[in-house]
Design a protein around this motif. Sequence first.
Motif, short mmCIF file in Angstrom:
data_model
loop_
_atom_site.label_atom_id
_atom_site.label_comp_id
_atom_site.label_asym_id
_atom_site.label_seq_id
_atom_site.Cartn_x
_atom_site.Cartn_y
_atom_site.Cartn_z
N LEU A 260 0.81 -1.22 0.00
CA LEU A 260 0.00 0.00 0.00
C LEU A 260 0.85 1.26 0.00
CD1 LEU A 260 -2.80 -0.97 2.53
CD2 LEU A 260 -2.96 -0.87 0.05
N ALA A 261 2.13 1.13 0.35
CA ALA A 261 3.01 2.30 0.42
C ALA A 261 3.41 2.79 -0.96
CB ALA A 261 4.25 1.98 1.24
N ARG A 262 3.20 1.97 -1.98
CA ARG A 262 3.58 2.39 -3.33
C ARG A 262 2.64 3.48 -3.82
NH1 ARG A 262 4.45 -3.31 -4.20
NH2 ARG A 262 2.43 -3.47 -5.23
N PRO A 263 3.12 4.44 -4.60
CA PRO A 263 2.24 5.49 -5.12
C PRO A 263 1.14 4.90 -5.99
CG PRO A 263 4.56 6.06 -5.44
CD PRO A 263 4.53 4.64 -4.99
N LEU A 264 0.01 5.57 -6.00
CA LEU A 264 -1.13 5.10 -6.79
C LEU A 264 -0.99 5.58 -8.23
CD1 LEU A 264 -3.98 5.83 -4.20
CD2 LEU A 264 -2.90 3.64 -4.73
N ASP A 265 -0.30 4.79 -9.03
CA ASP A 265 -0.06 5.17 -10.42
C ASP A 265 -0.90 4.37 -11.40
OD1 ASP A 265 1.86 7.10 -9.85
OD2 ASP A 265 3.43 5.59 -9.66
N ASP A 266 -1.95 3.72 -10.89
CA ASP A 266 -2.80 2.89 -11.74
C ASP A 266 -3.50 3.77 -12.77
OD1 ASP A 266 -4.85 1.29 -12.83
OD2 ASP A 266 -4.84 0.01 -11.05
N PRO A 267 -3.36 3.50 -14.07
CA PRO A 267 -4.00 4.34 -15.09
C PRO A 267 -5.52 4.29 -15.03
CG PRO A 267 -3.09 2.36 -16.09
CD PRO A 267 -2.57 2.41 -14.69
N ASP A 268 -6.08 3.25 -14.38
CA ASP A 268 -7.53 3.17 -14.29
C ASP A 268 -8.10 4.07 -13.19
OD1 ASP A 268 -7.87 1.50 -16.36
OD2 ASP A 268 -8.07 -0.34 -15.20
N GLU A 269 -7.22 4.58 -12.35
CA GLU A 269 -7.71 5.48 -11.32
C GLU A 269 -8.19 6.78 -11.96
OE1 GLU A 269 -8.09 5.24 -8.04
OE2 GLU A 269 -7.48 3.15 -8.02
N GLU A 270 -9.36 7.24 -11.54
CA GLU A 270 -9.90 8.50 -12.04
C GLU A 270 -9.80 9.53 -10.93
OE1 GLU A 270 -14.16 9.00 -12.82
OE2 GLU A 270 -13.55 9.60 -14.82
N PRO A 271 -8.76 10.37 -10.94
CA PRO A 271 -8.55 11.28 -9.82
C PRO A 271 -9.62 12.36 -9.76
CG PRO A 271 -7.06 11.82 -11.61
CD PRO A 271 -7.78 10.56 -12.02
N ASN A 272 -9.84 12.89 -8.56
CA ASN A 272 -10.74 14.02 -8.42
C ASN A 272 -10.06 15.31 -8.85
OD1 ASN A 272 -13.08 12.78 -7.47
ND2 ASN A 272 -12.26 12.63 -5.39
N VAL A 273 -8.75 15.24 -9.10
CA VAL A 273 -8.01 16.42 -9.53
C VAL A 273 -7.98 16.44 -11.05
CG1 VAL A 273 -5.84 17.66 -9.38
CG2 VAL A 273 -6.61 16.24 -7.47
N LEU A 274 -8.58 17.45 -11.65
CA LEU A 274 -8.65 17.57 -13.11
C LEU A 274 -7.98 18.87 -13.53
CD1 LEU A 274 -12.32 16.42 -13.77
CD2 LEU A 274 -10.24 15.11 -14.16
N PRO A 275 -7.54 18.95 -14.79
CA PRO A 275 -6.94 20.20 -15.27
C PRO A 275 -7.89 21.37 -15.14
CG PRO A 275 -6.62 18.41 -16.84
CD PRO A 275 -7.58 17.90 -15.82
N LEU A 276 -7.32 22.55 -15.00
CA LEU A 276 -8.12 23.75 -14.83
C LEU A 276 -9.12 23.91 -15.97
CD1 LEU A 276 -8.38 26.28 -13.01
CD2 LEU A 276 -6.81 27.43 -14.57
N THR A 277 -8.71 23.56 -17.18
CA THR A 277 -9.57 23.76 -18.34
C THR A 277 -10.76 22.82 -18.36
OG1 THR A 277 -8.07 22.30 -19.57
CG2 THR A 277 -7.74 24.67 -19.81
N ALA A 278 -10.79 21.83 -17.46
CA ALA A 278 -11.94 20.92 -17.42
C ALA A 278 -13.21 21.68 -17.04
CB ALA A 278 -11.68 19.80 -16.42
N GLY A 279 -13.07 22.73 -16.25
CA GLY A 279 -14.23 23.51 -15.84
C GLY A 279 -15.00 22.83 -14.71
N LEU A 280 -15.87 23.61 -14.08
CA LEU A 280 -16.60 23.12 -12.91
C LEU A 280 -17.54 21.97 -13.26
CD1 LEU A 280 -17.27 23.47 -9.92
CD2 LEU A 280 -19.05 25.10 -10.59
N HIS A 281 -18.17 22.01 -14.42
CA HIS A 281 -19.15 20.98 -14.79
C HIS A 281 -18.52 19.59 -14.78
CE1 HIS A 281 -22.88 19.59 -16.63
NE2 HIS A 281 -22.17 18.90 -17.51
N ARG A 282 -17.33 19.47 -15.35
CA ARG A 282 -16.68 18.17 -15.42
C ARG A 282 -16.17 17.73 -14.04
NH1 ARG A 282 -11.23 16.64 -18.65
NH2 ARG A 282 -11.14 14.44 -18.08
#
Length: 361
Positions: A260-282
Motif C-alpha cells: 500500500l506504500a507504493r504510489p497510486l499510479d494505476d491508469p484506471d484510477e480517475e482522480p478528483n483532480v482535473l486540469p483547470l480547463t476541465a471547468g466546474l461541470h466536469r
Amino acid sequence: SMLLRTSRGGRSRRTCFEGVTRLPPASNLIAADDGITVVRYWTYPAPLPTGGDLAGAAAELRSLLSDSVRLRLRSDVPVGLSLSGGLDSSGIAAFVRAHHSGEHHAFTASYPDSAGDESEVARSVAGNLGLDLHVVPTTVEDFLPALRRVVRHMESPTYSPAVIPAWRIMEEARDRVTVLLDGQGADESLAGYTRDCAAHAAWDQASSGHLFRAARDLAGQARVRGAAETTLFAARTVAPGAHRLIRRARGDEAVYSGPLARPLDDPDEEPNVLPLTAGLHRVLQTQHRGTLVDLLHYGDAIGMAHSLELRSPFLDHRLVEHAFHLPSCFKLRNGMGKLVLRRALYGLVPAEISESPTKLG
C-alpha cells in the motif's frame, strides 16, 4: 466463456474480492448467450450558457426538492431523517415538516468538546420544526469498537471517518424508524466542496470574459478557506500531477506499509483532480460518479447492517439534471458553494445556516 465488456474502469468499480466488480453508476448489466454487456442508460446534461435567471433556477430547485422529499416519505413504516445542522439536511427537514405534520424522529451526531460539533444548530432546527431530535454522542473511545463492526459490513475501504458517527446514528435510529432520509448528493452536484471547485469556477468565469468575477470568487474563497489553502488547491488544479507531491508533503502516504506504500499510479484510477480547463461541470461529474459512490456505498452497507433503508432526496434524477444544467455562477460565488440551493431554501432554514460559508464534515 462469459466476457465482461465495459468502458474503462475506475476506483468506484473495485471491490476487495477477486473477480468481483461493482456495476458502474447509471448502468444496466445485460446477460446474453454471447456474454455480459454493461450499458450506460443515463448521462449528465450539458450546462446552460453563463447567465440566465438565478431566481427562476432557485424556484425550480425548491419545487423539485419539495416533490423529491414528498415521494421519499411514502412508506408503510416509520420514516426519520438524519440532521447534521448543515444546509442540505436542514432543507430536507423543512420539507418533511411541510408535507407531514405528524411525529418525525431526527438523528444527529455530536462531538463533545469539539469545535466541529453542530448539534446545537441541529437542536435549533429541530425545535423550530417540531421534530423529535435524538443527539448521538460520538467520542474517540467509540472509534475502534465501531470500526471492527463497520469493516465486517462494509467489505471494502472507505476514505471517510464519518462512517463511525454514521454507524452510531444507525444504532440509535433502528429502534424508532425503518427508513431514513439523508442529504447525500447536494455537494457533488451544486459545488459544496468549494476548495476543490473554486479554481475551476473561476476559470469558467474568466474564459467567458468575466475576469473581475473570477478574481472576486477566488478572493472570496481565500476569505472563507484562508489564502494559503486556496493557493495550494489552486496550484494543484493548475498542475494536477502536483497533488501527489502535496499528499507526500502532508504525510498522507506515510501511514501505509507494504504494497500500500507504493504510489497510486494505476491508469484506471480517475482522480478528483482535473486540469483547470476541465471547468466546474466536469469536476462535479467526477465527484458525482466517484466520491459520491463511496459515500452511498458506506451509507447503504451500514444502513442494511441495522435493517434501515436510506433514501436521498438530492439524488432524484430530475433534481440532478436540473442542477447539472445550471452554469457555474449559480453554484459557486464569492467563495460560497451551493448558491442556488441557498436561494431555494431562503425562508425555510435559519439564516445562520443558509448564509454560512462554513462546511463541516
